[in-house]
Scaffold this motif. Structure first.
Motif, PDB file in Angstrom:
ATOM      1  N   UNK A 211       0.717  -1.215   0.088  1.00 57.63           N
ATOM      2  CA  UNK A 211      -0.151  -0.377   0.011  1.00 57.63           C
ATOM      3  C   UNK A 211       0.631   0.664   0.477  1.00 57.63           C
ATOM      4  N   UNK A 212       0.701   1.688  -1.277  1.00 62.11           N
ATOM      5  CA  UNK A 212       1.252   3.060  -1.155  1.00 62.11           C
ATOM      6  C   UNK A 212       0.372   3.989  -1.362  1.00 62.11           C
ATOM      7  N   UNK A 213       1.132   5.219  -0.328  1.00 64.73           N
ATOM      8  CA  UNK A 213       0.220   6.376  -0.120  1.00 64.73           C
ATOM      9  C   UNK A 213      -1.479   6.202   0.470  1.00 64.73           C
ATOM     10  N   UNK A 214      -1.717   5.122   1.336  1.00 65.43           N
ATOM     11  CA  UNK A 214      -2.728   4.334   1.415  1.00 65.43           C
ATOM     12  C   UNK A 214      -3.331   6.085   2.226  1.00 65.43           C
ATOM     13  N   UNK A 215      -4.556   5.988   2.169  1.00 64.41           N
ATOM     14  CA  UNK A 215      -5.494   7.165   2.425  1.00 64.41           C
ATOM     15  C   UNK A 215      -6.776   6.520   2.831  1.00 64.41           C
ATOM     16  N   UNK A 216      -7.549   5.955   4.022  1.00 67.60           N
ATOM     17  CA  UNK A 216      -8.932   5.573   5.066  1.00 67.60           C
ATOM     18  C   UNK A 216      -9.343   6.557   4.662  1.00 67.60           C
ATOM     19  N   UNK A 217     -11.312   6.161   4.036  1.00 65.28           N
ATOM     20  CA  UNK A 217     -12.702   7.292   4.619  1.00 65.28           C
ATOM     21  C   UNK A 217     -13.655   6.779   4.772  1.00 65.28           C
ATOM     22  N   UNK A 218     -13.171   5.654   4.929  1.00 61.43           N
ATOM     23  CA  UNK A 218     -14.657   5.175   5.911  1.00 61.43           C
ATOM     24  C   UNK A 218     -13.805   4.465   7.245  1.00 61.43           C
ATOM     25  N   UNK A 219     -14.695   4.494   8.651  1.00 60.59           N
ATOM     26  CA  UNK A 219     -13.230   3.432   9.541  1.00 60.59           C
ATOM     27  C   UNK A 219     -14.887   2.988  10.754  1.00 60.59           C
TER      28      UNK A 219
END
Ligand code: QAP
Ligand code: CO
Length: 167
Positions: free
Chosen positions: A73-81
């Protein structure tokens, strides 16, 4: 055999905030493969570039039983938790210590893969926990930051002592 040193708590370099990756170069792909090798050898289920003193936004994980589902995972970004789950977490940078940590049970994220392509994914359970733990590393955060000061200080003392014995 990939020769990369793993930084151990309380090394201040683990507190460095990692910067976004602009291009997925051959050098970066080599780093991802070296990180996977270190993780499988440990054995572990996740490793962030920060832990090998490369302060770029890349993590590798594999929570599969057969260790045949590597995820870069490169530049991972979580949008929903969503939801909550409590897991006994460990960390290659905090060897020998495991503590319960509460995190989201379900996440949705976007990232760039080993081939430089953008993708979205959902994760739940241990995979979701592991991805959150690894992304924390990119922010300079460790699982011991979520436990009591007393427990954290005890772990710190024991690790500092073991580092002195090794030196
Ligand atoms: C993060 O950690 C994680 O203490 C990945 O002596 C771990 O792979 C997320 C390891 C558990 C959720 C649950 C730890 C290896 C590996 C140690 C790891 C050790 C040897 C830790
Ligand atoms: Co870790």
């Amino acid at each position: 055999m990939a020769l990369l040193n793993i930084l151990e708590f309380p090394d201040s370099r683990l507190r460095t905030k990692a910067t976004p990756i602009k291009n997925v170069t051959g050098k970066l792909i080599k780093l991802a493969d070296d990180m996977l090798e270190i993780m499988y050898t440990a054995p572990g289920i996740g490793l962030a570039a920060s832990q090998v003193n490369v302060h770029k936004r890349m993590v590798v994980v594999d929570v599969s039983e057969d260790k045949n589902q590597p995820l870069v995972l490169i530049n991972p970004s979580i949008g929903v938790l969503e939801g909550e789950i409590e897991t006994a977490e460990g960390c290659l940078s905090v060897p020998g210590f495991y503590e319960l940590v509460k995190r989201a049970e379900y996440i949705e994220l976007e990232a760039i893969n080993r081939d430089g392509e953008c993708f979205s994914m959902q994760a739940r359970g241990l995979l979701a926990v592991c991805i959150q733990h690894e992304i924390d590393h990119l922010e300079g955060k460790l699982f011991v930051d979520y436990i009591s000061t007393v427990k954290r200080q005890l772990i710190r003392r024991k690790l500092v002592k073991s580092h002195k014995l090794k030196a």
